[in-house]
Write a protein that holds these residues in place. Structure first.
Motif, PDB file in Angstrom:
ATOM      1  N   TYR A 177       0.835  -1.203   0.000  1.00 57.88           N
ATOM      2  CA  TYR A 177       0.000   0.000   0.000  1.00 57.88           C
ATOM      3  C   TYR A 177       0.870   1.253   0.000  1.00 57.88           C
ATOM      4  O   TYR A 177       0.625   2.210  -0.748  1.00 57.88           O
ATOM      5  N   ASP A 178       1.887   1.272   0.868  1.00 53.54           N
ATOM      6  CA  ASP A 178       2.767   2.441   0.937  1.00 53.54           C
ATOM      7  C   ASP A 178       3.540   2.624  -0.367  1.00 53.54           C
ATOM      8  O   ASP A 178       3.813   3.758  -0.782  1.00 53.54           O
ATOM      9  N   HIS A 219       1.168   4.202  -2.788  1.00 55.30           N
ATOM     10  CA  HIS A 219       0.972   5.604  -2.385  1.00 55.30           C
ATOM     11  C   HIS A 219       2.178   6.450  -2.772  1.00 55.30           C
ATOM     12  O   HIS A 219       2.036   7.582  -3.251  1.00 55.30           O
ATOM     13  N   THR A 261       2.159   9.678  -5.288  1.00 57.98           N
ATOM     14  CA  THR A 261       2.298  10.992  -4.649  1.00 57.98           C
ATOM     15  C   THR A 261       3.703  11.584  -4.761  1.00 57.98           C
ATOM     16  O   THR A 261       3.863  12.797  -4.834  1.00 57.98           O
ATOM     17  N   TYR A 266       9.976   7.697  -6.130  1.00 53.73           N
ATOM     18  CA  TYR A 266       9.632   6.370  -6.655  1.00 53.73           C
ATOM     19  C   TYR A 266      10.593   5.981  -7.779  1.00 53.73           C
ATOM     20  O   TYR A 266      11.107   4.858  -7.821  1.00 53.73           O
TER      21      TYR A 266
END
Length: 378
Positions: free
Chosen positions: A95-96, A99, A103, A108
């Motif tokens: 999930y992180d 995200h 974001t 990333y």
């Protein structure tokens, strides 16, 4: 045949471009189109090699390859794979990682770049084993005879391809991967990372390829027995059921194709970050390209292109070997993805041209053979 085979690819293109416009406007449409072209150009050799495997499977498994296989390729490698890379290297939960990808795109992209050595080592070893097993195999049709004949004789040595792959991995881990780097804030040796990832790629190839080959051999033996039983049943007026083993054999060949596609997609996924770090646009563009590559694979099988142009498979495997080397080199040095794509295109184009020349020579020789046969008749 052409429209029917690529109909799904045309639909996916329209949907993908439309979703790109809805997501990010006309600029996003251009990015998606560029990514699709990038994926097709880098994976054309993938289609040729896949066709060599897919032609052994029946129509049902060819449809599975185009349906469920596409879902795995698009959502698995083109969407989930970059997220998994970040989750593992940055020690984040899925999930992180998602995200972060949505974001903080710069962070990333940096995490994916940091994970490149492991990706390149895994994919490079897998692709290198494909090339070595092909080039060391004795075959009736040879393209570059002066190279392939002696290598085929060397291929009689047991486990030679594995030994060479391990030597390449060891040399790479002590040369290109000698510099230490930071992973998730922890000082780590890149050589160790490359070594472990490369061994994992080698093991993956041996497991998937070994199971596929085992069931393929079993299928051949079973088909011979089945044919003998059908002939005997025909003489007695009885009927026989179809070969049950075909399902298992085709299933493991399907798994082999999926792992093969995953290895080929490494350079496409990494190269896509040079164009965008938006995982949504990346999934759309690379997904469109993946559908075209798979449709091209089926088209090559149904048209019998590999039978008509016998050197195409050779050219594709040489392209695989070149890509394996490029992946290992990129552990330390950056190589433009355009160069990677051109290497494959040149090798496959050369093999296609050689196949055309061979077919022309055979056609020209046929009238002479027929004339000689007529003269020899008393």
């Amino acid at each position: 045949m052409l429209v029917k085979t690529f109909r799904g690819a045309f639909v996916c293109t329209a949907l993908g471009l439309a979703l790109g416009v809805l997501y990010g406007g006309w600029t996003a449409l251009g990015v998606v189109a560029i990514l699709a072209v990038l994926e097709i150009s880098l994976s054309f050799d993938n289609a040729v090699v896949n066709a060599g495997v897919l032609k052994k499977m029946n129509a049902f498994w060819q449809r599975i390859f185009l349906t469920a296989g596409v879902l795995i390729a698009v959502f698995g490698m083109r969407l989930a794979f970059p997220v998994v890379i970040v989750a593992i290297t940055a020690r984040l939960n899925p999930y992180d990682a998602v995200h972060l990808a949505l974001t903080d795109k710069d962070r990333y992209q940096q995490l994916v770049t940091d994970a490149h050595p492991a990706i390149a080592a895994f994919g490079g070893m897998f692709l290198l084993m494909i090339f070595l097993d092909f080039i060391f195999e004795e075959r009736d049709v040879q393209w570059l005879r002066r190279i392939e004949q002696p290598l085929a004789r060397l291929g009689k040595v047991d486990m030679l391809s594995v030994c060479i792959a391990l030597v390449v991995l060891l040399v790479t881990s002590f040369t290109f991967a000698t510099h230490a780097h930071q992973e998730g804030g922890v000082h780590a040796d890149k050589g160790q990372t490359v070594l472990v990832a490369g061994i994992a790629g080698l093991i993956t190839y041996m497991i998937v390829g070994g199971l596929s080959g085992f069931f393929e051999d079993r299928l051949d033996d079973e088909e011979e027995r089945e044919q003998e039983a059908e002939e005997a049943a025909a003489r007695t007026g009885r009927s026989r059921s179809a070969v049950v083993l075909a399902g298992r054999a085709a299933f493991f060949m399907f798994l082999y194709l999926e792992v093969l596609d995953a290895s080929f997609s490494f350079d496409g996924v990494i190269g896509a970050f040079a164009i965008t770090n938006d995982i949504v646009l990346m999934a759309l563009g690379l997904g469109i390209g993946a559908v075209y590559v798979r449709s091209l694979t089926v088209y090559l099988v149904r048209q019998g292109t590999l039978d008509d142009y016998v050197y195409l498979e050779h050219g594709a495997h040489y392209a695989i070997g070149a890509l394996a080397v490029i992946l290992m080199v990129t552990i330390q040095y950056e190589i433009n993805e355009v160069i990677t794509g051109l290497v494959g295109v040149v090798l496959i184009g050369w093999s296609f041209w050689s196949s055309v020349r061979r077919n022309q020579a055979l056609t020209a020789a046929e009238p002479d053979s027929e004339a000689a046969a007529r003269v020899s008749v008393p």
